[in-house]
Design a protein around this motif. Structure first.
Motif, PDB file in Angstrom:
ATOM      1  N   GLU A 179       0.900  -1.355  -0.062  1.00  0.00           N
ATOM      2  CA  GLU A 179      -0.023   0.095  -0.396  1.00  0.00           C
ATOM      3  C   GLU A 179       0.695   1.253  -0.028  1.00  0.00           C
ATOM      4  O   GLU A 179       0.804   2.298  -1.121  1.00  0.00           O
ATOM      5  CB  GLU A 179      -1.168   0.167   1.055  1.00  0.00           C
ATOM      6  CG  GLU A 179      -1.629  -0.878   0.747  1.00  0.00           C
ATOM      7  CD  GLU A 179      -1.758  -2.432   1.540  1.00  0.00           C
ATOM      8  OE1 GLU A 179      -2.164  -3.970   1.203  1.00  0.00           O
ATOM      9  OE2 GLU A 179      -0.744  -2.951   2.326  1.00  0.00           O
ATOM     10  N   ILE A 180       2.185   1.513   0.746  1.00  0.00           N
ATOM     11  CA  ILE A 180       3.249   2.556   0.149  1.00  0.00           C
ATOM     12  C   ILE A 180       3.516   2.659  -0.400  1.00  0.00           C
ATOM     13  O   ILE A 180       3.884   4.049  -1.171  1.00  0.00           O
ATOM     14  CB  ILE A 180       4.077   2.390   1.895  1.00  0.00           C
ATOM     15  CG1 ILE A 180       3.262   1.853   3.383  1.00  0.00           C
ATOM     16  CG2 ILE A 180       4.893   3.242   1.758  1.00  0.00           C
ATOM     17  CD1 ILE A 180       4.408   1.776   4.051  1.00  0.00           C
ATOM     18  N   LEU A 181       3.948   1.343  -1.405  1.00  0.00           N
ATOM     19  CA  LEU A 181       4.358   1.389  -2.815  1.00  0.00           C
ATOM     20  C   LEU A 181       3.700   2.138  -3.724  1.00  0.00           C
ATOM     21  O   LEU A 181       3.688   2.628  -4.054  1.00  0.00           O
ATOM     22  CB  LEU A 181       4.526   0.314  -2.990  1.00  0.00           C
ATOM     23  CG  LEU A 181       5.525  -0.301  -4.334  1.00  0.00           C
ATOM     24  CD1 LEU A 181       6.845   1.447  -4.337  1.00  0.00           C
ATOM     25  CD2 LEU A 181       5.994  -1.594  -4.460  1.00  0.00           C
ATOM     26  N   ASP A 182       2.368   1.041  -3.319  1.00  0.00           N
ATOM     27  CA  ASP A 182       1.210   1.293  -4.604  1.00  0.00           C
ATOM     28  C   ASP A 182       1.039   3.592  -4.716  1.00  0.00           C
ATOM     29  O   ASP A 182       1.606   3.995  -5.712  1.00  0.00           O
ATOM     30  CB  ASP A 182      -0.170   1.322  -3.970  1.00  0.00           C
ATOM     31  CG  ASP A 182       0.011  -0.615  -4.337  1.00  0.00           C
ATOM     32  OD1 ASP A 182      -0.798  -1.056  -3.713  1.00  0.00           O
ATOM     33  OD2 ASP A 182       1.435  -0.253  -5.015  1.00  0.00           O
ATOM     34  N   GLU A 183       1.274   3.925  -2.730  1.00  0.00           N
ATOM     35  CA  GLU A 183       1.341   5.528  -3.016  1.00  0.00           C
ATOM     36  C   GLU A 183       1.959   5.800  -3.560  1.00  0.00           C
ATOM     37  O   GLU A 183       2.103   7.164  -4.092  1.00  0.00           O
ATOM     38  CB  GLU A 183       0.927   5.769  -1.439  1.00  0.00           C
ATOM     39  CG  GLU A 183       0.348   6.785  -1.301  1.00  0.00           C
ATOM     40  CD  GLU A 183       0.122   7.404   0.473  1.00  0.00           C
ATOM     41  OE1 GLU A 183      -0.014   6.412   1.263  1.00  0.00           O
ATOM     42  OE2 GLU A 183      -0.854   8.862   0.024  1.00  0.00           O
ATOM     43  N   ALA A 184       3.476   6.069  -3.418  1.00  0.00           N
ATOM     44  CA  ALA A 184       4.539   6.553  -3.932  1.00  0.00           C
ATOM     45  C   ALA A 184       4.947   6.323  -5.263  1.00  0.00           C
ATOM     46  O   ALA A 184       4.588   7.146  -5.772  1.00  0.00           O
ATOM     47  CB  ALA A 184       5.904   5.607  -3.060  1.00  0.00           C
ATOM     48  N   VAL A 185       3.798   5.051  -5.973  1.00  0.00           N
ATOM     49  CA  VAL A 185       4.387   5.169  -7.306  1.00  0.00           C
ATOM     50  C   VAL A 185       2.996   6.227  -8.179  1.00  0.00           C
ATOM     51  O   VAL A 185       3.862   6.361  -8.660  1.00  0.00           O
ATOM     52  CB  VAL A 185       3.830   3.648  -7.620  1.00  0.00           C
ATOM     53  CG1 VAL A 185       3.858   3.855  -9.342  1.00  0.00           C
ATOM     54  CG2 VAL A 185       5.206   2.723  -7.424  1.00  0.00           C
ATOM     55  N   HIS A 186       2.013   5.986  -7.437  1.00  0.00           N
ATOM     56  CA  HIS A 186       0.841   7.319  -8.024  1.00  0.00           C
ATOM     57  C   HIS A 186       1.618   9.121  -7.481  1.00  0.00           C
ATOM     58  O   HIS A 186       1.367   9.099  -8.861  1.00  0.00           O
ATOM     59  CB  HIS A 186       0.460   7.455  -6.527  1.00  0.00           C
ATOM     60  CG  HIS A 186      -1.045   7.672  -6.528  1.00  0.00           C
ATOM     61  ND1 HIS A 186      -2.212   8.047  -8.591  1.00  0.00           N
ATOM     62  CD2 HIS A 186      -1.430   9.333  -6.461  1.00  0.00           C
ATOM     63  CE1 HIS A 186      -2.701   9.205  -8.233  1.00  0.00           C
ATOM     64  NE2 HIS A 186      -2.500   9.609  -7.379  1.00  0.00           N
ATOM     65  N   LEU A 187       2.384   9.008  -6.551  1.00  0.00           N
ATOM     66  CA  LEU A 187       2.978  10.480  -7.092  1.00  0.00           C
ATOM     67  C   LEU A 187       4.378  11.017  -8.242  1.00  0.00           C
ATOM     68  O   LEU A 187       4.158  11.621  -8.532  1.00  0.00           O
ATOM     69  CB  LEU A 187       3.446  10.669  -5.321  1.00  0.00           C
ATOM     70  CG  LEU A 187       2.501  10.965  -4.200  1.00  0.00           C
ATOM     71  CD1 LEU A 187       3.309  10.837  -2.355  1.00  0.00           C
ATOM     72  CD2 LEU A 187       1.548  12.371  -4.357  1.00  0.00           C
ATOM     73  N   ALA A 188       5.219   9.242  -8.330  1.00  0.00           N
ATOM     74  CA  ALA A 188       6.276   9.880  -8.909  1.00  0.00           C
ATOM     75  C   ALA A 188       5.622   9.677 -10.261  1.00  0.00           C
ATOM     76  O   ALA A 188       6.444  10.436 -10.813  1.00  0.00           O
ATOM     77  CB  ALA A 188       6.709   8.132  -8.737  1.00  0.00           C
ATOM     78  N   MET A 189       3.850   9.546 -10.134  1.00  0.00           N
ATOM     79  CA  MET A 189       3.855   9.517 -12.019  1.00  0.00           C
ATOM     80  C   MET A 189       2.847  10.781 -12.494  1.00  0.00           C
ATOM     81  O   MET A 189       2.843  11.208 -13.271  1.00  0.00           O
ATOM     82  CB  MET A 189       1.827   8.281 -11.517  1.00  0.00           C
ATOM     83  CG  MET A 189       2.566   6.957 -12.401  1.00  0.00           C
ATOM     84  SD  MET A 189       1.386   5.940 -11.781  1.00  0.00           S
ATOM     85  CE  MET A 189      -0.114   5.967 -13.566  1.00  0.00           C
ATOM     86  N   ARG A 201       8.737   2.514 -16.286  1.00  0.00           N
ATOM     87  CA  ARG A 201       7.615   1.141 -15.010  1.00  0.00           C
ATOM     88  C   ARG A 201       8.863   1.832 -14.119  1.00  0.00           C
ATOM     89  O   ARG A 201       9.890   1.798 -13.956  1.00  0.00           O
ATOM     90  CB  ARG A 201       7.298   0.151 -15.812  1.00  0.00           C
ATOM     91  CG  ARG A 201       6.935   0.316 -17.583  1.00  0.00           C
ATOM     92  CD  ARG A 201       5.816   0.360 -17.080  1.00  0.00           C
ATOM     93  NE  ARG A 201       5.125   0.419 -18.734  1.00  0.00           N
ATOM     94  CZ  ARG A 201       4.870   1.627 -19.219  1.00  0.00           C
ATOM     95  NH1 ARG A 201       5.054   2.587 -19.008  1.00  0.00           N
ATOM     96  NH2 ARG A 201       3.647   1.414 -20.402  1.00  0.00           N
ATOM     97  N   LEU A 202       8.459   0.851 -13.548  1.00  0.00           N
ATOM     98  CA  LEU A 202       9.412   0.534 -12.175  1.00  0.00           C
ATOM     99  C   LEU A 202       8.734  -1.102 -11.633  1.00  0.00           C
ATOM    100  O   LEU A 202       7.965  -1.311 -11.171  1.00  0.00           O
ATOM    101  CB  LEU A 202       8.097   1.123 -10.221  1.00  0.00           C
ATOM    102  CG  LEU A 202       9.300   0.846  -8.883  1.00  0.00           C
ATOM    103  CD1 LEU A 202      10.752   0.626  -9.489  1.00  0.00           C
ATOM    104  CD2 LEU A 202       8.817   0.956  -7.752  1.00  0.00           C
ATOM    105  N   HIS A 203      10.060  -2.176 -11.849  1.00  0.00           N
ATOM    106  CA  HIS A 203       9.935  -3.922 -11.581  1.00  0.00           C
ATOM    107  C   HIS A 203       9.933  -3.021 -10.426  1.00  0.00           C
ATOM    108  O   HIS A 203      11.848  -3.730 -10.195  1.00  0.00           O
ATOM    109  CB  HIS A 203      10.509  -4.472 -12.760  1.00  0.00           C
ATOM    110  CG  HIS A 203       9.964  -3.900 -13.742  1.00  0.00           C
ATOM    111  ND1 HIS A 203       9.218  -4.618 -14.713  1.00  0.00           N
ATOM    112  CD2 HIS A 203      10.359  -2.983 -15.109  1.00  0.00           C
ATOM    113  CE1 HIS A 203       9.016  -4.231 -15.602  1.00  0.00           C
ATOM    114  NE2 HIS A 203       9.744  -3.251 -16.007  1.00  0.00           N
TER     115      HIS A 203
END
Length: 351
Positions: A179-189, A201-203
């Protein structure tokens, strides 16, 4: 001293070999890019990138300070792309963006006397025929951000936030939740993206074998708590690139994404370290295959991240003085810049 070391000590020979290697690596880049450019195929990803390019172009035109009737050719071309799109593309966000921006374009021109009537009616017919109430709504076009108070932004302790971040290689045993990773990636997008193509992409590799391959291949992994961190690879999709001048655009976009991702993780209390990808083309190909990443993606930078320990020891990493980085005298010292003469330099300085 053996023969190999003796040869390395000869500066002219060492430089010659270095240049040969550079040409070899760039030749690989040329072949790779030629195979995967945006106009290189009819795959759904190619379609989607083409659509997003047109969407971005139309959005920019509607966002001008003094907008006028524009984009007839581009709007018709986008309508044709959507009409002929494959099933995968029709199910994508890019397709919804395309339909939505055309609706915004039609609305933008609805009451304009200078509009291209044929183009307006052609796009409107397409929208009338393609209207599907079950399609998920997507609001492309332009939006107004009202009542902005720049003074309020100035009150945020941004300098303290930025200064408090450091590259950390030591992590506690707790795993970073998805959940934390999802939020961080959302902000990075939300990072700037070339023509909003969103090619990065982040793998994240959690499989022990893949994690070991990535850890052993990347540079700068020394001192990283391998057992307690999560580790990933930021890549970009080479199919999004349109022409030779964009050869390095993917790396730029990956860098923007990676830095925002690191700040987003820091905001959530997660430590991270960007791990340099300075490998040869052969090593990159082996890594991509070993991790099961699509062959059209290129590795840009690795990242390790994890929960922080109560205390940490990190390199001081002293930064250069601002005067060594910031240049204000470009208009007085530029000579022989790119194409053109002194007049072109003057135009550049005034823009």
């Amino acid at each position: 001293m053996n023969l190999k070391n003796k040869l390395k000590s000869v500066d002219s020979l060492r430089q010659f070999v270095k240049r040969i290697k550079i040409h070899r690596e760039y030749f690989y880049d040329a072949r790779f890019m030629s195979s995967h450019l945006l106009d290189g195929g009819r795959a759904s990803s190619h379609e989607q990138y083409r659509i997003m390019l047109r969407v971005h172009s139309l959005e920019k035109g509607m966002a001008y300070r003094a907008p006028r009737s524009f984009g007839a050719t581009k709007a018709i071309a986008l309508a044709m792309m959507l009409e002929n799109a494959g099933m995968d593309t029709r199910a994508s966000t890019a397709y919804r963006m395309g339909e939505s921006v055309l609706r915004a374009w039609v609305s933008f021109h609805a009451e304009r006397d200078d509009r291209n009537q044929d183009a307006y009616e052609t796009v409107q017919r397409f929208l009338d025929e393609s209207d599907d109430p079950d399609v998920e709504w997507c609001e492309a076009g332009v939006k107004t951000i009202a009542d902005r108070d720049p003074g309020a932004w100035a009150e945020l302790p941004f300098d303290e936030f930025v200064a408090s971040r450091h590259s950390t290689r030591r992590y506690s045993g707790a795993k970073v939740a998805d959940e934390i990773l999802d939020e961080a990636v959302h902000l990075a997008m939300l990072s700037p993206s070339a023509c909003n193509r969103q090619m990065v992409r982040l793998h994240v590799i959690d499989d022990p074998k893949g994690k070991r391959i990535l850890y052993d291949t990347l540079h700068g992994t020394g001192g990283v708590d391998y057992d307690t961190c999560r580790i990933g690879l930021v890549t970009y999709d080479s199919r999004s690139l349109e022409f030779y001048g964009e050869r390095n655009q993917g790396y730029l976009n990956a860098g923007l994404f990676a830095m925002t991702l690191v700040y987003a993780l820091h905001w959530k209390g997660i430590g991270a370290c960007l791990l340099q990808f300075g490998n040869t083309a052969a090593e990159e190909r082996a890594l991509i295959r070993g991790l099961g990443i699509p062959e059209y993606e290129r590795a840009a930078v690795g990242i390790s991240f994890g929960h922080l320990e109560p205390s940490d020891v990190v390199p001081a990493s002293v930064r250069r003085n601002v005067t060594e980085v910031l240049r204000r005298d470009a208009s007085n010292s530029v000579s022989g810049v790119g194409r053109g003469d002194e007049a072109s330099v003057a135009r550049t300085s005034a823009s």
